[in-house]
Write a protein that holds these residues in place. Sequence first.
Motif, PDB file in Angstrom:
ATOM      1  N   ARG A  84      -1.677   3.559   1.483  1.00 30.87           N
ATOM      2  CA  ARG A  84      -3.017   3.639   0.899  1.00 30.87           C
ATOM      3  C   ARG A  84      -3.488   2.261   0.478  1.00 30.87           C
ATOM      4  O   ARG A  84      -4.613   1.871   0.744  1.00 30.87           O
ATOM      5  N   LYS A  85      -2.589   1.534  -0.171  1.00 31.32           N
ATOM      6  CA  LYS A  85      -2.966   0.200  -0.640  1.00 31.32           C
ATOM      7  C   LYS A  85      -3.334  -0.718   0.521  1.00 31.32           C
ATOM      8  O   LYS A  85      -4.319  -1.441   0.465  1.00 31.32           O
ATOM      9  N   ALA A  87      -4.327   0.167   3.467  1.00 31.92           N
ATOM     10  CA  ALA A  87      -5.556   0.641   4.108  1.00 31.92           C
ATOM     11  C   ALA A  87      -6.778   0.207   3.308  1.00 31.92           C
ATOM     12  O   ALA A  87      -7.788  -0.222   3.870  1.00 31.92           O
ATOM     13  N   GLU A  88      -6.663   0.267   1.994  1.00 31.23           N
ATOM     14  CA  GLU A  88      -7.797  -0.127   1.148  1.00 31.23           C
ATOM     15  C   GLU A  88      -8.121  -1.615   1.330  1.00 31.23           C
ATOM     16  O   GLU A  88      -9.286  -2.002   1.374  1.00 31.23           O
TER      17      GLU A  88
ATOM     18  N   VAL B 112      -6.943   6.968   3.743  1.00 31.17           N
ATOM     19  CA  VAL B 112      -6.769   6.834   2.299  1.00 31.17           C
ATOM     20  C   VAL B 112      -6.921   8.196   1.627  1.00 31.17           C
ATOM     21  O   VAL B 112      -6.130   8.562   0.755  1.00 31.17           O
ATOM     22  N   CYS B 115      -4.060  10.437   2.248  1.00 34.73           N
ATOM     23  CA  CYS B 115      -2.922   9.898   1.528  1.00 34.73           C
ATOM     24  C   CYS B 115      -2.978  10.305   0.056  1.00 34.73           C
ATOM     25  O   CYS B 115      -1.970  10.574  -0.557  1.00 34.73           O
ATOM     26  N   ARG B 116      -4.194  10.282  -0.467  1.00 42.48           N
ATOM     27  CA  ARG B 116      -4.347  10.617  -1.875  1.00 42.48           C
ATOM     28  C   ARG B 116      -4.035  12.087  -2.096  1.00 42.48           C
ATOM     29  O   ARG B 116      -3.474  12.470  -3.110  1.00 42.48           O
TER      30      ARG B 116
END
Lengths: 142, 142
Positions: A84-85, A87-88, B112, B115-116
Amino acid sequence: MESMTIGKVARFAEVGVETVRFYEREGLIAEPPRRESGYRQYPVETVSRIRFIKHAKELGFTLKEIRELLSLQIDSEATCDDVRKRAEAKILDIEEKLQALERMKMALINLVKSCRGRAPVSECPILEAMEDGNDGIRRVDI
Amino acid sequence: MESMTIGKVARFAEVGVETVRFYEREGLIAEPPRRESGYRQYPVETVSRIRFIKHAKELGFTLKEIRELLSLQIDSEATCDDVRKRAEAKILDIEEKLQALERMKMALINLVKSCRGRAPVSECPILEAMEDGNDGIRRVDI
DNA sequence: GTACACTCCGTACCATACTACAGAGTCAAG
DNA sequence: CTTGACTCTGTAGTATGGTACGGAGTGTAC
């Protein structure tokens, strides 16, 4: 038929056979299983993977960055949080590119407009239009 | 002070001195006037021109294409009509890039999101998301 | 069962876009 | 009026991303 030879993959992805092998060496596509003869047997998905690489290159990503983009998946090595990190961070990169492209597009649209109106056009209109909001620096002191 | 040395231009544009000279050789920036000593005297605008080159490169334009972009201006050599046509062609190029980037961004946003939500994520989500509408070819027959 | 296209590996070469000298001259602060 | 940072030209070297052989084996269609 679930698998393709390297030649077919290359033709469908519109790259050379050597490029496919090059991407394999560079870790952008997985080493495929082989026949007894040693011939590579690619799953069909390889074609879209290579197309993705082509497109990303045209958008200014390096092979290194593309490798990173393609590795954005959850597996034994990467946790959800980690992915996630990453991707962000990539989303921010992309947003910057989008903004720069939008500015460039607007500059060209203005150029076309002023050209149609036969109005006088400045020395280098695209440059001037890009200058508003290039990277936050507005003035240069010598 | 209306003019800058090559070193200042390079510092402000965040490139090396050698790169400035390289761009001059490649016809991306004009040959500046010189002092008696032979030192180049750049007008301040050169800084934004080089910044533009940097940004355009990051967007996947080659120096050749950037030269074309920078030459989109009306002068003794180019009629309004000619410039308009070239600008319109460039706008189309840019729109393609914008669309591809938007798709890539959406793919990452979805990644994301999933993922969350701790939902199961596919093998290579960015690739799958990009596949819808990659270049009009949807299916590959072996 | 033989053409002929295809594949293998390795190495070498290529274009693009810088980047780094070398050797000599220039500028300006103290 | 020197010292140290800067500039000049020219040439050579580098990183990235392929592209092109060469020589040998493989696949398949007639």
